[in-house]
Design an enzyme around this catalytic site. Structure first.
Site, PDB file in Angstrom:
ATOM      1  N   LEU A  53      -6.489  -4.557  -4.960  1.00 19.73           N
ATOM      2  CA  LEU A  53      -7.472  -3.743  -4.238  1.00 19.73           C
ATOM      3  C   LEU A  53      -7.007  -2.298  -4.104  1.00 19.73           C
ATOM      4  O   LEU A  53      -7.774  -1.429  -3.676  1.00 19.73           O
ATOM      5  CB  LEU A  53      -7.676  -4.325  -2.831  1.00 19.73           C
ATOM      6  CG  LEU A  53      -8.113  -5.795  -2.760  1.00 19.73           C
ATOM      7  CD1 LEU A  53      -8.046  -6.294  -1.314  1.00 19.73           C
ATOM      8  CD2 LEU A  53      -9.516  -5.961  -3.316  1.00 19.73           C
ATOM      9  N   GLY A  54      -5.763  -2.034  -4.436  1.00 21.59           N
ATOM     10  CA  GLY A  54      -5.189  -0.705  -4.211  1.00 21.59           C
ATOM     11  C   GLY A  54      -5.704   0.327  -5.186  1.00 21.59           C
ATOM     12  O   GLY A  54      -6.029   0.009  -6.343  1.00 21.59           O
ATOM     13  N   CYS A 113     -19.120  -3.533  -0.085  1.00 28.64           N
ATOM     14  CA  CYS A 113     -18.609  -4.545   0.844  1.00 28.64           C
ATOM     15  C   CYS A 113     -18.239  -3.895   2.163  1.00 28.64           C
ATOM     16  O   CYS A 113     -17.171  -3.283   2.295  1.00 28.64           O
ATOM     17  CB  CYS A 113     -17.416  -5.284   0.244  1.00 28.64           C
ATOM     18  SG  CYS A 113     -16.939  -6.706   1.256  1.00 28.64           S
ATOM     19  N   LYS A 152     -12.568   2.753 -13.354  1.00 35.96           N
ATOM     20  CA  LYS A 152     -12.839   1.313 -13.261  1.00 35.96           C
ATOM     21  C   LYS A 152     -13.151   0.745 -14.661  1.00 35.96           C
ATOM     22  O   LYS A 152     -12.761  -0.384 -14.975  1.00 35.96           O
ATOM     23  CB  LYS A 152     -13.987   1.045 -12.283  1.00 35.96           C
ATOM     24  CG  LYS A 152     -13.640   1.361 -10.825  1.00 35.96           C
ATOM     25  CD  LYS A 152     -12.469   0.533 -10.311  1.00 35.96           C
ATOM     26  CE  LYS A 152     -12.189   0.753  -8.845  1.00 35.96           C
ATOM     27  NZ  LYS A 152     -11.015  -0.019  -8.354  1.00 35.96           N
ATOM     28  N   HIS A 169     -19.734   1.376  -9.766  1.00 34.44           N
ATOM     29  CA  HIS A 169     -19.740   2.736 -10.329  1.00 34.44           C
ATOM     30  C   HIS A 169     -19.269   2.765 -11.791  1.00 34.44           C
ATOM     31  O   HIS A 169     -19.365   3.808 -12.440  1.00 34.44           O
ATOM     32  CB  HIS A 169     -18.958   3.690  -9.425  1.00 34.44           C
ATOM     33  CG  HIS A 169     -19.623   3.780  -8.079  1.00 34.44           C
ATOM     34  ND1 HIS A 169     -20.834   4.416  -7.903  1.00 34.44           N
ATOM     35  CD2 HIS A 169     -19.306   3.227  -6.886  1.00 34.44           C
ATOM     36  CE1 HIS A 169     -21.230   4.282  -6.650  1.00 34.44           C
ATOM     37  NE2 HIS A 169     -20.311   3.555  -6.002  1.00 34.44           N
ATOM     38  N   TYR A 188     -14.176   8.337 -10.964  1.00 31.73           N
ATOM     39  CA  TYR A 188     -13.822   7.059 -10.333  1.00 31.73           C
ATOM     40  C   TYR A 188     -14.398   5.892 -11.154  1.00 31.73           C
ATOM     41  O   TYR A 188     -13.691   4.921 -11.468  1.00 31.73           O
ATOM     42  CB  TYR A 188     -14.353   7.055  -8.897  1.00 31.73           C
ATOM     43  CG  TYR A 188     -14.357   5.710  -8.220  1.00 31.73           C
ATOM     44  CD1 TYR A 188     -13.170   5.034  -7.950  1.00 31.73           C
ATOM     45  CD2 TYR A 188     -15.560   5.110  -7.816  1.00 31.73           C
ATOM     46  CE1 TYR A 188     -13.182   3.794  -7.317  1.00 31.73           C
ATOM     47  CE2 TYR A 188     -15.579   3.887  -7.174  1.00 31.73           C
ATOM     48  CZ  TYR A 188     -14.391   3.232  -6.933  1.00 31.73           C
ATOM     49  OH  TYR A 188     -14.396   2.008  -6.307  1.00 31.73           O
ATOM     50  N   ASP A 232       0.876  -1.179   0.000  1.00 31.02           N
ATOM     51  CA  ASP A 232       0.000   0.000   0.000  1.00 31.02           C
ATOM     52  C   ASP A 232       0.906   1.220   0.000  1.00 31.02           C
ATOM     53  O   ASP A 232       2.098   1.123   0.302  1.00 31.02           O
ATOM     54  CB  ASP A 232      -0.901  -0.008   1.259  1.00 31.02           C
ATOM     55  CG  ASP A 232      -2.166   0.824   1.071  1.00 31.02           C
ATOM     56  OD1 ASP A 232      -2.039   2.055   0.938  1.00 31.02           O
ATOM     57  OD2 ASP A 232      -3.274   0.258   1.035  1.00 31.02           O
ATOM     58  N   ASP A 283       3.944   3.134  -4.176  1.00 30.50           N
ATOM     59  CA  ASP A 283       2.963   3.945  -4.896  1.00 30.50           C
ATOM     60  C   ASP A 283       2.700   3.261  -6.233  1.00 30.50           C
ATOM     61  O   ASP A 283       3.631   3.049  -7.025  1.00 30.50           O
ATOM     62  CB  ASP A 283       3.541   5.353  -5.106  1.00 30.50           C
ATOM     63  CG  ASP A 283       2.591   6.274  -5.859  1.00 30.50           C
ATOM     64  OD1 ASP A 283       1.556   5.796  -6.370  1.00 30.50           O
ATOM     65  OD2 ASP A 283       2.907   7.470  -5.943  1.00 30.50           O
TER      66      ASP A 283
HETATM   67  P1  NAI Z   1      -9.879   1.636   0.592  1.00 33.07           P
HETATM   68  O1  NAI Z   1      -9.908   3.058   0.139  1.00 33.07           O
HETATM   69  O2  NAI Z   1     -10.185   1.346   2.017  1.00 33.07           O
HETATM   70  O3  NAI Z   1      -8.480   0.975   0.220  1.00 33.07           O
HETATM   71  C1  NAI Z   1      -7.755   1.311  -0.934  1.00 33.07           C
HETATM   72  C2  NAI Z   1      -6.285   1.362  -0.574  1.00 33.07           C
HETATM   73  O4  NAI Z   1      -5.549   1.742  -1.738  1.00 33.07           O
HETATM   74  C3  NAI Z   1      -5.971   2.387   0.532  1.00 33.07           C
HETATM   75  O5  NAI Z   1      -5.368   1.749   1.639  1.00 33.07           O
HETATM   76  C4  NAI Z   1      -5.043   3.376  -0.138  1.00 33.07           C
HETATM   77  O6  NAI Z   1      -4.013   3.864   0.705  1.00 33.07           O
HETATM   78  C5  NAI Z   1      -4.479   2.558  -1.302  1.00 33.07           C
HETATM   79  N1  NAI Z   1      -3.996   3.434  -2.369  1.00 33.07           N
HETATM   80  C6  NAI Z   1      -4.579   4.569  -2.837  1.00 33.07           C
HETATM   81  N2  NAI Z   1      -3.788   5.163  -3.745  1.00 33.07           N
HETATM   82  C7  NAI Z   1      -2.685   4.376  -3.873  1.00 33.07           C
HETATM   83  C8  NAI Z   1      -1.506   4.464  -4.649  1.00 33.07           C
HETATM   84  N3  NAI Z   1      -1.273   5.484  -5.484  1.00 33.07           N
HETATM   85  N4  NAI Z   1      -0.585   3.490  -4.511  1.00 33.07           N
HETATM   86  C9  NAI Z   1      -0.791   2.444  -3.665  1.00 33.07           C
HETATM   87  N5  NAI Z   1      -1.885   2.317  -2.888  1.00 33.07           N
HETATM   88  C10 NAI Z   1      -2.825   3.277  -2.997  1.00 33.07           C
HETATM   89  O7  NAI Z   1     -10.897   0.846  -0.367  1.00 33.07           O
HETATM   90  P2  NAI Z   1     -11.588  -0.566  -0.112  1.00 33.07           P
HETATM   91  O8  NAI Z   1     -12.961  -0.343   0.379  1.00 33.07           O
HETATM   92  O9  NAI Z   1     -10.684  -1.443   0.650  1.00 33.07           O
HETATM   93  O10 NAI Z   1     -11.709  -1.091  -1.606  1.00 33.07           O
HETATM   94  C11 NAI Z   1     -10.694  -1.884  -2.183  1.00 33.07           C
HETATM   95  C12 NAI Z   1     -10.873  -1.884  -3.697  1.00 33.07           C
HETATM   96  O11 NAI Z   1     -12.153  -2.368  -4.016  1.00 33.07           O
HETATM   97  C13 NAI Z   1     -10.749  -0.510  -4.330  1.00 33.07           C
HETATM   98  O12 NAI Z   1     -10.081  -0.645  -5.564  1.00 33.07           O
HETATM   99  C14 NAI Z   1     -12.183  -0.091  -4.566  1.00 33.07           C
HETATM  100  O13 NAI Z   1     -12.296   0.769  -5.678  1.00 33.07           O
HETATM  101  C15 NAI Z   1     -12.852  -1.435  -4.809  1.00 33.07           C
HETATM  102  N6  NAI Z   1     -14.254  -1.424  -4.432  1.00 33.07           N
HETATM  103  C16 NAI Z   1     -14.604  -1.450  -3.107  1.00 33.07           C
HETATM  104  C17 NAI Z   1     -15.929  -1.457  -2.736  1.00 33.07           C
HETATM  105  C18 NAI Z   1     -16.346  -1.557  -1.307  1.00 33.07           C
HETATM  106  O14 NAI Z   1     -17.550  -1.613  -1.059  1.00 33.07           O
HETATM  107  N7  NAI Z   1     -15.440  -1.620  -0.345  1.00 33.07           N
HETATM  108  C19 NAI Z   1     -16.990  -1.377  -3.743  1.00 33.07           C
HETATM  109  C20 NAI Z   1     -16.507  -1.350  -5.108  1.00 33.07           C
HETATM  110  C21 NAI Z   1     -15.184  -1.380  -5.423  1.00 33.07           C
HETATM  111  C1  15L Z   2     -17.390   1.759  -4.256  1.00 30.86           C
HETATM  112  O1  15L Z   2     -16.886   1.596  -5.371  1.00 30.86           O
HETATM  113  C2  15L Z   2     -16.592   2.301  -3.134  1.00 30.86           C
HETATM  114  O2  15L Z   2     -15.249   1.859  -3.178  1.00 30.86           O
HETATM  115  C3  15L Z   2     -17.192   1.989  -1.771  1.00 30.86           C
HETATM  116  O3  15L Z   2     -16.572   2.807  -0.793  1.00 30.86           O
HETATM  117  C4  15L Z   2     -18.701   2.218  -1.773  1.00 30.86           C
HETATM  118  O4  15L Z   2     -18.963   3.565  -2.016  1.00 30.86           O
HETATM  119  C5  15L Z   2     -19.328   1.367  -2.868  1.00 30.86           C
HETATM  120  O5  15L Z   2     -18.731   1.606  -4.128  1.00 30.86           O
HETATM  121  C6  15L Z   2     -20.833   1.613  -3.020  1.00 30.86           C
HETATM  122  O6  15L Z   2     -21.284   1.907  -4.130  1.00 30.86           O
HETATM  123  O7  15L Z   2     -21.552   1.454  -2.029  1.00 30.86           O
END
Ligand code: NAI
Ligand code: 15L
Length: 264
Positions: free
Chosen positions: A69-70, A164, A138, A111, A134, A32, A49
Site C-alpha cells: 500500500l506504500g 476507499c 500505477k 487512475h 500518478y 512506512d 523508504d
Molecule cells: P496514503 O497516502 O494514506 O498512504 C500511503 C502511505 O505510503 C503513506 O503513509 C506514506 O507515508 C507512504 N509512503 C509514501 N512514500 C513512501 C516512500 N518513499 N517509502 C515508504 N512509504 C512511503 O494512501 P492510502 O489511501 O492509504 O492508499 C494506499 C495505497 O492504495 C496507495 O498505493 C494508493 O495509491 C492506493 N490507492 C488508494 C485508493 C484509496 O481510495 N484510498 C484508491 C486507489 C489506489
Molecule cells: C486514488 O488513487 C487515490 O489514492 C485516492 O486518494 C482517491 O483519490 C482515489 O484514487 C479516487 O479516485 O477517488
C-alpha cells in the site's frame, strides 16, 4: 502465513489493514517512511523508504506475503512519484525475487485508466489510459508485476482500487466507492486463494452505478457486499449536479484528468 508485510502502514488503508487484518498472519511487519504507532503484540514496526534498495531487501526478508500500500497516492511532482512508485516498486519486486517470491497485493488505482469516459464500461482487457503521472506510475507497477509473473512466476493481485474511504465523498464516488469492509474481504481472498497468478481486479463495491466489469473478482472468490446507494440522497443534496463537461462528471478519474504536471 507466518509474516505479512504491510507497506504504507501509516496511511489511510495501512491503518485499516493493521487494525482489521492481523488474523492473516502470525506476525504483521508494518512499514512506512512516516512514523507509526509502536509495535503491539505480534507486530514489527520498521521505518523504511521504498526508494532505498538495501532497506527494502531487508524489509522483505522473512515475509510470506506483501500488502503493498506504500507510495505516493495522489498526483505529485515527478521526483516524489519516481522514488516511491517507480524505484520503490522495482526495489520491492527485486527483494521479492531474492526472498522466495512472497505473494504480493499491489494497490493499483482507477487512475491507471482515468481517461476513459463515464459513458464507457471497460474490462481489465481494455488498454491503460492513465490520467496523470500518478496514474502512469500505477501502470508501471502493473507492468512490473506482469513481467515478474511471466519471467519468474511471481504472483501478484493487481487491485485497481476505486475510492476507499469510510463513506463516498462526492457524486463520482457513488460509482467508484470501495467500502472498508469490502477492502478487508478482498485482501483476505487475495491471500487465501490457493492459486493467484497475476489477475487485474477492480477494487470497488457493489454500487448501483459503475463503469467497470467486475467479473475477474470471481477468480479469487471475492464478492463485494456493500453499496454506495444508501449515501446517494445525502450526497446529491449536499452539492449541485456538476456541469456536463466538468471532468468530475466526464471521466472515470474525475478531477485528476484536469490536473497539470506538478513541479516541486
Ligand atoms: P496514503 O497516502 O494514506 O498512504 C500511503 C502511505 O505510503 C503513506 O503513509 C506514506 O507515508 C507512504 N509512503 C509514501 N512514500 C513512501 C516512500 N518513499 N517509502 C515508504 N512509504 C512511503 O494512501 P492510502 O489511501 O492509504 O492508499 C494506499 C495505497 O492504495 C496507495 O498505493 C494508493 O495509491 C492506493 N490507492 C488508494 C485508493 C484509496 O481510495 N484510498 C484508491 C486507489 C489506489
Ligand atoms: C486514488 O488513487 C487515490 O489514492 C485516492 O486518494 C482517491 O483519490 C482515489 O484514487 C479516487 O479516485 O477517488
Amino acid at each position: 502465513m507466518e509474516r505479512l508485510l504491510i507497506t504504507g502502514a501509516a496511511g489511510n488503508l495501512g491503518r485499516l489493514a493493521r487494525a482489521r487484518l492481523a488474523h492473516l498472519a502470525d506476525t504483521l511487519r508494518l512499514s512506512d517512511i512516516a512514523g507509526m504507532e509502536p509495535a503491539g503484540p505480534n507486530e514489527e514496526v520498521v521505518e523504511c523508504d521504498l526508494g532505498d534498495a538495501a532497506a527494502v531487501d531487508a524489509l522483505v526478508a522473512g515475509c510470506d506475503g506483501i500488502l503493498h500500500l506504500g507510495g505516493v497516492s495522489v498526483e505529485r511532482p515527478w521526483d516524489e512519484i519516481q522514488n516511491a512508485n517507480i524505484t520503490g516498486v522495482y526495489n520491492l519486486y527485486e527483494a521479492a525475487r531474492a526472498h522466495g517470491h512472497p505473494r504480493i497485493l499491489f494497490a493499483s488505482s482507477n487512475h491507471a485508466i482515468g481517461f476513459y469516459r463515464q459513458d464507457e464500461v471497460i474490462t481489465v482487457k481494455d488498454p491503460q489510459k492513465p490520467d496523470g503521472l500518478y496514474g502512469v506510475s500505477k501502470c508501471f507497477g502493473e507492468a512490473m508485476a506482469s513481467m515478474y509473473h511471466s519471467k519468474f512466476g511471481q504472483e501478484t493481485a493487481l487491485i485497481r482500487i476505486g475510492s476507499c474511504f469510510e463513506t463516498p465523498r462526492d457524486r463520482r464516488m457513488l460509482a467508484t466507492w470501495l467500502a472498508p469492509d469490502d477492502f478487508v474481504s478482498l485482501v483476505e481472498c487475495v491471500f487465501r486463494v490457493p492459486m493467484l497468478g497475476c489477475p487485474v481486479i477492480w477494487g470497488v463495491s457493489d454500487n448501483d452505478e459503475g463503469w467497470w466489469d467486475t467479473s475477474t473478482a470471481r477468480l479469487i472468490g471475492w464478492r463485494a457486499k456493500h453499496s454506495s446507494e444508501p449515501f446517494r440522497a445525502e450526497i446529491e443534496a449536499a452539492a449541485p449536479r456538476p456541469a456536463v463537461d466538468d471532468p468530475s462528471a466526464v471521466y472515470h478519474g474525475g478531477v485528476f484528468t484536469a490536473t497539470g504536471i506538478l513541479k516541486a
